[in-house]
Write an enzyme that holds these catalytic residues in place. Structure first.
Site, PDB file in Angstrom:
ATOM      1  N   ARG A 180       0.830  -1.226   0.000  1.00  0.00           N
ATOM      2  CA  ARG A 180       0.000   0.000   0.000  1.00  0.00           C
ATOM      3  C   ARG A 180       0.859   1.270   0.000  1.00  0.00           C
ATOM      4  NH1 ARG A 180      -0.224  -2.380   4.985  1.00  0.00           N
ATOM      5  NH2 ARG A 180       0.395  -1.135   6.808  1.00  0.00           N
ATOM      6  N   TYR A 181       2.166   1.131   0.245  1.00  0.00           N
ATOM      7  CA  TYR A 181       3.044   2.298   0.309  1.00  0.00           C
ATOM      8  C   TYR A 181       3.858   2.505  -0.964  1.00  0.00           C
ATOM      9  CZ  TYR A 181       2.081   2.092   5.323  1.00  0.00           C
ATOM     10  OH  TYR A 181       1.467   2.073   6.554  1.00  0.00           O
ATOM     11  N   ILE A 182       3.955   1.488  -1.807  1.00  0.00           N
ATOM     12  CA  ILE A 182       4.815   1.614  -2.988  1.00  0.00           C
ATOM     13  C   ILE A 182       3.950   1.650  -4.246  1.00  0.00           C
ATOM     14  CG2 ILE A 182       6.847   0.565  -1.940  1.00  0.00           C
ATOM     15  CD1 ILE A 182       6.087  -2.075  -3.158  1.00  0.00           C
TER      16      ILE A 182
END
Length: 875
Positions: free
Chosen positions: A126-128
């Site tokens: 979800r962060y990349i």
């Protein structure tokens, strides 16, 4: 009744029983296991030869194309979208995507995608973010020639194989373990693959070798084209930072800095190497500092790192792919041929579709021009039915369509009726004709490409290399590795003791006599007073025979260690002398060095690392009519033979004692040493350039481009870097001449010097950043040619030669030297040296070595060792 109930009375896997069907477990296992194995092989572990993808990778690429709008998408979003085509686990999809993203080829990444060098994992999905790279958009997709199939739930269409127009499988590599089957295709260099494809299209032979993203050095001697049974040796790149520090700047493929450091620490704990401290400064580039204890040889430690740690790993490739739903074992050369031929075929399909589309455009543009230019549209004004309209247009076209390439169909007529009045009113005949001519040019170009499809494919690959090959040079250096013998580089981590009288040797006899440091893989050679020799493995305590006269670490195939021995043959027998070496033995077997008679005894024994031959005085007992009670024996008069030789008769009389009269010098021929530039190592096997014949005290002269001069003992384990410009046998009285540009004074200086301290590494130029060593010579009387730059508005100054011996005398190594020239020179050349006569001292002719007498044909070799033999005692 339970499905897995098994009735022993039933012969068939399925049988009716009480109105229900019973399936035996054996039948279920047979069918289901085969289905499971096939599924794992085809749908998970092994890539397809057509596009180089495993199914999950293919679905990821297809999903990213579905979502592609030029912007980055969250990886979590891509993972969810991929699950619409197959219920892969979200973790497995994310892991597969991260692995592809780390290869920096198909996916343009943003965020923390982990570090393949350190083994650090990527951030949560979800962060990349990710999007398709320009290269992926170029080579992966072509919907018009893609074969499609329904997804697992029938709601969507997914590609059977992507139309990949590049050898992607070889570029990325692949690894997978299925049921009873595995694959391991190593990654190859982007540009080298394209060059190989071009050569294949040209009908030329080609060779491709792996190129690893972690760089390092690799020996592909046994690669065997990536087929089963091949092997690749990969090494870290290790350099000496200073005398107590090594630096690792590149690591082997399949390792990380963490696993590499762990392996070094394990080897240190086991005593195979000695390390003081390890620092890991790795970020975007590898930098591991290995600090060594004082006095430890860096060269030997580098060898030990390769021998006992993950600084060298062996990788076994296995070329297995899926073709037509069947496993295919194939080499990388054939993989590239298949991929190149498929790319050529895909290009053909695209050209054929493009040609068809262009011809359709030309056909309709021509009809439109005829329809408007001849005002056929007026013929439909009075028609009241649809059929009448179409017939009117068809009849109106017939006089004008002879030049068309295909018949007019109903669909063409319908399209003409859809032309708007506004378009008809603004119709420009000239522009319409230009459009038709442009289409004709394009059609001609496509037809030309189809007729010359091979040239078109070659041009396609060249364009890929030009647009996407920048910065993709080979990372892994191709080298031939020397075989490192563990016994030569292992650290002597224990001590060997001996109880001579009782006949025990071992590492636990600490109260007894210390012999030498040794390693737990060493072999020990022992001689007893009875003339028995034995080679045995190092252990805590081993009985080898009473009255030990010599014990040392054994060197296998060592022809230079010569044993001098005088023995009595049996009780009261004659006395014999022999010189021999021991090149091979069977471990733990007793070998008699005498004739084998009972009561034989060794009267004198010595071990000589360089074949030294001493002189001894022999005293006889005054028995009977013996007149001469003392005489000397020179071992240099005795030929060196095999260990089984009986030796020469010394005397038939009884010997009272033997004393050492004079220490000996080596009687062996100097050892010839070569330098193999391919592996950057010394050898005695005749490979490379002959450096000369070396005796025990001779040294090698090394001079580097940095202006460092040193001498070393020519050990075969020594490693050399690429900065060496002089490597030759050192002659102490031979001066070294050097010309260098001094950065401080900005002019040339010349100096002549001798090596003053053979054990020390010394700089002989200034340490200014702009100082540059221009020329070096080890000739006695060198001559240098000066080539000048042409000055503006002046004639070219002729070249001048300078006799360096006449120009400057020999001075100290730290002297600045004499000013040679004040301006920059175009070139400095070494000319043929002036003649110089060297006085050659008279030397004693060395003794010949006789071949060992039938000692190795039936013997099993023991491990070789690098320990020093010791001088024996008088008995």
């Amino acid at each position: 009744m339970s499905e897995n109930y098994e009735d022993p009375n039933l012969d068939n896997p399925e049988e009716e029983h009480s109105g229900e069907t019973i399936t035996r477990v054996t039948g279920m296992f047979k069918d289901w296991f085969l289905d499971y194995a096939s599924y794992v092989i085809l749908e998970r572990a092994v890539p397809a030869i057509e596009d180089g993808f495993k199914p999950v990778q293919r679905r990821i690429m297809h999903s990213m194309k579905d979502l592609d709008d030029g912007r980055y998408n969250k990886v979590a979003n891509i993972v969810g979208h991929t699950m619409q085509y197959h219920p892969h686990g979200d973790a497995s999809i994310a892991d597969a995507m991260v692995q592809m993203g780390q290869k920096d080829l198909l996916i343009d990444t943003q965020g923390n995608w982990g570090n393949t060098l350190t083994g650090d994992s990527a951030a949560a999905s979800r962060y990349i973010e990710a999007r398709l790279s320009k290269f992926a958009l170029e080579v992966l997709f072509s919907p018009k020639i893609t074969e499609w199939q329904s997804s697992y739930d029938g709601r969507r269409k997914e590609p059977i194989n992507l139309p990949v127009k590049f050898p992607l499988l070889l570029a990325q590599g692949a690894e997978g373990i299925a049921v009873g089957l595995s694959t391991k295709v190593l990654p190859h260099n982007f540009n080298e693959l394209i060059d190989g494809s071009i050569k294949h299209l040209q009908g030329k032979k080609f060779t491709i070798l792996p190129d690893f993203p972690s760089a390092g050095e690799a020996d592909f001697t046994d690669y065997k084209d990536g087929k089963r049974g091949g092997k690749v040796r990969v090494r870290a790149k290790i350099n000496q930072l200073d005398k107590n520090t090594l630096v690792i700047t590149e690591i082997p493929f399949s390792t990380t800095t963490t696993s590499l450091i762990d392996s070094i620490l394990k080897a240190n704990d086991k005593g195979k190497i000695k390390v003081k401290k390890i620092e890991d400064n790795t970020s975007s580039q590898v930098e591991i500092l290995v600090h060594l204890p004082p006095g430890l040889s860096p060269d030997k430690t580098i060898g030990a790192l390769y021998a006992f740690t993950n600084c060298e790993v062996s990788i076994s490739p296995l070329g297995c792919v899926i073709e037509d739903n069947k496993p295919l074992f194939v080499g990388v050369t054939e993989m590239l041929r298949i991929s190149t031929d498929r790319t050529k075929d895909l290009l053909r399909q695209e050209l054929e579709i493009q040609l068809q589309e262009l011809e359709n455009q030309w056909h309709y543009a021509s009809l439109e021009r005829i329809f408007i230019e001849n005002r056929i549209y007026r013929a439909i004004e009075e028609e009241t039915t649809w059929e009448g309209v179409l017939n009117a247009i068809d009849e109106g076209l017939k006089p004008h369509i002879a030049h068309l390439k295909r018949p007019v169909i109903e669909e063409d007529l319908v399209r003409l009726t859809e032309i708007r009045i506004k378009r008809i009113s603004k119709f420009d005949i000239d522009k319409a004709q230009q459009k038709i001519e442009a289409l004709e040019d394009q059609i001609a170009a496509v037809k030309y490409h189809l007729a010359n499809l091979t040239d078109f494919a070659i041009a396609y690959f060249k364009r890929l290399k030009k647009e996407y090959g920048v910065g993709r040079d080979r990372k892994t250096e191709i080298k031939l590795f020397d075989d490192i013998e563990a016994s030569k580089v292992i650290i002597r981590n224990t001590k060997l003791y001996v109880n001579r009288k009782e006949g025990f040797i071992g590492t636990s006899l600490k109260k007894d006599e210390y012999v030498t440091d040794c390693a737990d893989i060493d072999d020990i050679i022992v001689f007893t007073k009875e003339g028995i020799m034995m080679v045995t493995k190092v252990d805590t305590k081993t009985f080898v025979g009473k009255d030990i006269i010599h014990v040392a670490v054994y060197k296998k195939k060592d022809k230079r260690t010569i044993y001098n021995m005088i023995y009595r043959d049996g009780k009261g027998g004659a006395t014999y002398v022999k010189r021999f070496n021991v090149t091979s033995t069977t471990r733990d077997r007793e070998y008699p060095m005498t004739k084998g008679k009972k009561g034989s005894q060794v009267l004198y024994f010595s071990a000589n690392p360089n074949g030294e031959a001493e002189v001894v005085s022999i005293y006889l007992r005054s028995v009977g009519n013996v007149k001469k009670l003392k005489f000397d024996l020179d071992f240099s008069d005795i030929l060196i033979k095999g260990r089984n030789a009986n030796g020469n008769l010394v005397t038939k009389h009884s010997v009272k004692t033997i004393d050492l009269k004079e220490k000996g010098v080596s009687t062996l021929k100097p050892r010839k040493i070569w330098f193999d530039d391919t592996v950057q190592r010394l050898n005695v096997d005749g490979r490379g350039e002959l450096l000369g014949e070396f005796k025990g005290e001779d040294r090698l002269l090394i001079i580097t481009q940095d202006g460092i001069a040193k001498t070393i003992t020519p050990e075969l384990t020594t490693r050399f870097d690429d900065k060496i410009i002089v490597l030759e046998k050192w002659i102490p009285e031979k001066p070294i001449s050097a010309i260098y540009w001094d950065g401080n004074r900005e002019r040339y200086y010349v100096k002549r010097f001798l090596i003053e301290n053979p054990e020390k590494e010394e700089f002989f130029v200034s340490d200014h950043a702009d100082t540059q060593l221009e020329l070096i010579s080890t000739e006695y009387r060198p001559v240098v040619e000066m080539v000048f730059y042409k000055e503006r508005n002046k004639e070219q100054r002729p070249n001048e030669s300078v006799d360096i011996e006449e120009f400057i005398a020999v001075k100290g190594i730290n002297a600045l030297g004499n000013q040679f020239y004040t301006e920059k020179l175009k070139q400095l050349n070494l000319l043929d040296p002036l003649p110089y006569e060297v006085e050659i001292p008279e030397e004693i002719e060395p003794a010949e070595e006789s071949p060992s007498d039938s000692e190795s044909s039936q013997d099993q070799d023991t491990d070789e060792d690098s320990g020093d033999a010791t001088q024996g005692s008088l008995f």
